[in-house]
Design an enzyme around this catalytic site. Sequence first.
Site, mmCIF file in Angstrom:
data_model
loop_
_atom_site.group_PDB
_atom_site.id
_atom_site.type_symbol
_atom_site.label_atom_id
_atom_site.label_comp_id
_atom_site.label_asym_id
_atom_site.label_seq_id
_atom_site.Cartn_x
_atom_site.Cartn_y
_atom_site.Cartn_z
ATOM 1 N N THR A 69 0.837 -1.210 0.000
ATOM 2 C CA THR A 69 0.000 0.000 0.000
ATOM 3 C C THR A 69 0.871 1.259 0.000
ATOM 4 O O THR A 69 0.631 2.203 -0.766
ATOM 5 C CB THR A 69 -0.959 0.002 1.212
ATOM 6 O OG1 THR A 69 -1.773 -1.175 1.118
ATOM 7 C CG2 THR A 69 -1.849 1.223 1.235
ATOM 8 N N ASN A 149 -5.876 -10.372 -7.044
ATOM 9 C CA ASN A 149 -5.851 -11.008 -5.731
ATOM 10 C C ASN A 149 -7.099 -11.822 -5.423
ATOM 11 O O ASN A 149 -7.062 -12.750 -4.628
ATOM 12 C CB ASN A 149 -5.649 -9.943 -4.639
ATOM 13 C CG ASN A 149 -6.527 -8.735 -4.836
ATOM 14 O OD1 ASN A 149 -6.483 -8.071 -5.872
ATOM 15 N ND2 ASN A 149 -7.346 -8.431 -3.854
ATOM 16 N N CYS A 325 -9.061 -6.739 2.517
ATOM 17 C CA CYS A 325 -9.292 -5.331 2.806
ATOM 18 C C CYS A 325 -10.748 -4.923 2.636
ATOM 19 O O CYS A 325 -11.132 -3.863 3.084
ATOM 20 C CB CYS A 325 -8.398 -4.469 1.930
ATOM 21 S SG CYS A 325 -6.715 -5.023 2.004
#
Length: 382
Positions: A69, A149, A325
């Site tokens: 990130t 992902n 996330c």
Amino acid sequence: MIYLDHNASTPMLDVVKDEVSRSWALFGNPSGENSASLRAADEVESARERISSLLGINHQDLIFTSGSTEAIAIAVYGVVIGAPVQRNEILVSKIEHKAVLATCYAAAEVSGKRVIEIPVTPSGEIDVNFLLENVSEKTAIVCCMSANNETGVIQSTNEILKIAKTFDVPLFCDTTQSIGKDPDFALENLGSMISVVSGHKIYGPKGAGLALIPRSLQGKMFKILSGGGQERGFRGGTLNVSGILGLAKALDVSLSTIADFDLEMTRMKMEFMHALESAVQVPMHLNAKSAKTLNNTLSLRFEGISAEDLLVNFREVVASRASACTTGREEPSHVLLAMGLTTKEAEQSIRFSFGRGCSLDDIPVAVRDVSDAVDRVLLLSR
Ligand code: PLP
């Protein structure tokens, strides 16, 4: 527990733990000048050399960060804010991790540029024709990941890079799920695009990662974390010596054993999928059916059964609804919606991601656990 959530995070390898333990003795600040500092700095620089040689890049192209990130923010803000005013468009694929999508929108806001989202095909591949039609001398950056992902879909990075180069546009490629996992990922591209690595996705420590930025681009970028000037001015702040040493070890093991790892993942994934198909009572669908995917990643949906209900009914298996996330939020996966799945289908989808934390012996137990969970959910819904 049978852990099938390796795309979210991985257990640290024992050799990595040993390396991290060894590093606690290196407590000096690597940016200082005394002997304790120099010992730490020597170890950091030798880790930098090892990583650069493993990846086939120049050591000056490597910036240590706290993970993907942060590396994404350094890269995307850096390129977008540093771009000339006439380059006022940001091209980003719809299936990027939120770390990329949200950063693109934030960078657009601070720089007065606009975001254009690149659609994907129903099989989850970035629409290269759309990119070709929309990239121009107005483009500041192209952001297209190498492997997704959630679905594991491997993208045409070679082709995307060629298009970006034609228009002299920097390509930011989120390689978080590819480097150290995909044996076919072309490391030779790292010298001509911006990419990232996250330690905890490759059996290394959390809080350690890399931004790989070719020197030819560094001079044109804005530096968002100047601070004490560490990492060529891109990432000010005291270096995470333990994280860096652990990351170097994890990358070393991941890359040197990648062929065997991939073979093992392929066998686990295929056995799991085939056994599950005959074990579960409801029709099972594979998302991203016709695309090439990472051999550790399986995105499945069970008709009529919500993923949320199913996941709480697993007794052994640990998996996830979408990316870690976004888990916990109400909205369905933006990746699956972009592929044309309905909200209901997206809500029925589960990601199983295999890894070094599981073995072939776990597969029959995992299959039984999932099919038992399906039975329980069906029973409760009657
Ligand atoms: N990009 C991708 C494709 C990811 O899968 C993740 C983590 O899930 C990230 C970025 C963020 O990585 P980190 O946890 O290192 O910040």
